[in-house]
Design an enzyme around this catalytic site. Structure first.
Site, PDB file in Angstrom:
ATOM      1  N   LYS A  39       6.823 -22.384  51.083  1.00  0.00           N
ATOM      2  CA  LYS A  39       6.768 -22.079  49.654  1.00  0.00           C
ATOM      3  C   LYS A  39       5.865 -20.868  49.481  1.00  0.00           C
ATOM      4  O   LYS A  39       4.673 -20.917  49.799  1.00  0.00           O
ATOM      5  CB  LYS A  39       6.248 -23.265  48.844  1.00  0.00           C
ATOM      6  CG  LYS A  39       6.224 -23.007  47.331  1.00  0.00           C
ATOM      7  CD  LYS A  39       5.977 -24.275  46.537  1.00  0.00           C
ATOM      8  CE  LYS A  39       5.937 -23.976  45.046  1.00  0.00           C
ATOM      9  NZ  LYS A  39       5.824 -25.195  44.210  1.00  0.00           N
ATOM     10  N   GLU A  59       2.497 -23.944  51.967  1.00  0.00           N
ATOM     11  CA  GLU A  59       2.398 -23.082  50.775  1.00  0.00           C
ATOM     12  C   GLU A  59       1.143 -22.198  50.806  1.00  0.00           C
ATOM     13  O   GLU A  59       0.100 -22.567  50.282  1.00  0.00           O
ATOM     14  CB  GLU A  59       2.401 -23.902  49.482  1.00  0.00           C
ATOM     15  CG  GLU A  59       2.386 -23.013  48.238  1.00  0.00           C
ATOM     16  CD  GLU A  59       2.305 -23.785  46.930  1.00  0.00           C
ATOM     17  OE1 GLU A  59       2.384 -23.135  45.869  1.00  0.00           O
ATOM     18  OE2 GLU A  59       2.135 -25.014  46.957  1.00  0.00           O
TER      19      GLU A  59
END
Length: 298
Positions: A214, A177
């Site tokens: 992400k 992420e």
């Protein structure tokens, strides 16, 4: 060894991932949004007890099922907690059909070169082993990009993938992420650099090394399509990043192959004062909206 049934669900089932991983500094804000002021509790233990009660209310709601919510990211203390006497990870998978993930990062370092790298994680391996034993499928770790600085973004991606390989080595699937701040004045330029850096790292992975990504919903719709299609990527999920749920869902609906992994946008209309019926109805409406943006593309 990665659980094959969980992998199949995460890689192909329609739906989205709920981010229930607020921790430390973000918990008071999440409770405040829920309707619990800081003056109503004292100390971390009571704060986390209230936060866990909120999460249990969400996880045990009828609408929170694997039909639309295919995964949930947990804070470590949530993983160690229970729902009606059953450990949270097994409750999610066995009772709700929801694949459990664990947030493993320890927060962010000070900004340098326009980014915030993750703090060191010296106890990561024991945490991964404990998570795996509890039935955790994968992990999530967050860095932040504030400026389109090539050196800074390269450092973020390098660190994410280095830790990602450590996680893969423990039999779990990492969610990489590198969040690009929606407030960045160079957001679109940062995304150009980020996509190239991620693609380079993905190409270095072996055939049996798989990751999830992400990312912030890109300025240019479908900009991350090449990453969605990469053979090393299980799934690409989007963070809401401070957008309202309506805005996040509208933007997400234009990005094919990308599903939601929302936190604040998932809980923004939930209040501690709601009756059970009101809470269920509000959560069901939210889940339906996020599911729609994840599955039905413009």
């Amino acid at each position: 060894m990665v659980d094959a049934k969980m992998l199949d669900k995460i890689s192909s089932a329609p739906g989205f991932i709920a981010a229930l991983d607020q921790s430390g500094g973000s918990t008071p804000g999440a409770l405040r949004l829920y309707g619990i002021a800081e003056s109503e509790y004292q100390g971390d233990e009571e704060m986390f007890r209230l936060m866990h009660a909120m999460r249990v209310r969400i996880m045990s709601a009828a609408a929170f099922s694997g039909d639309k919510v295919i995964g949930a990211i947990l804070f470590e203390r949530t993983m160690d907690g229970d729902v009606n006497g059953q450990a949270v990870p097994s409750y999610l998978w066995e009772k709700r059909g929801v694949v459990p993930f664990l947030k493993v990062d320890k927060g962010l370092m000070a900004e340098e070169n326009g980014v915030q790298l993750m703090k060191a994680m010296p106890d990561l391996d024991p945490l991964l082993i404990r998570g795996r034993e509890k039935g955790i499928f994968g992990t999530k770790m967050r860095s932040v990009i504030a400026q389109a600085d090539k050196a800074g973004i390269a450092a973020v991606v390098k660190q994410q993938f280095e830790v990602g390989r450590q996680i893969i080595g423990q039999g779990l699937v990492p969610i990489i992420e590198p969040e690009v701040s929606i407030k960045s004045p160079t957001k679109e330029e940062a995304e150009v650099i980020l996509r190239d850096e991620i693609a380079n790292e993905l190409d270095k992975l072996s055939a049996d090394e798989k990751v999830m990504l992400k990312v912030t919903i890109p300025t240019v719709a479908d900009y991350y399509a090449p990453l969605v299609a990469h053979k090393a990527v299980v799934r690409v999920v989007a963070l809401s990043g401070g957008y309202t749920r309506a805005d996040a869902c509208e933007k997400l609906s234009h990005n094919h192959g990308m599903i939601a992994s929302f936190s604040r946008a998932l809980t923004e209309n939930l209040r501690v004062s709601m009756s059970d019926a009101e809470f269920e109805a509000s959560l069901a409406e939210t889940i339906n909206e996020i599911y729609g943006a994840s599955v039905n593309k413009a």
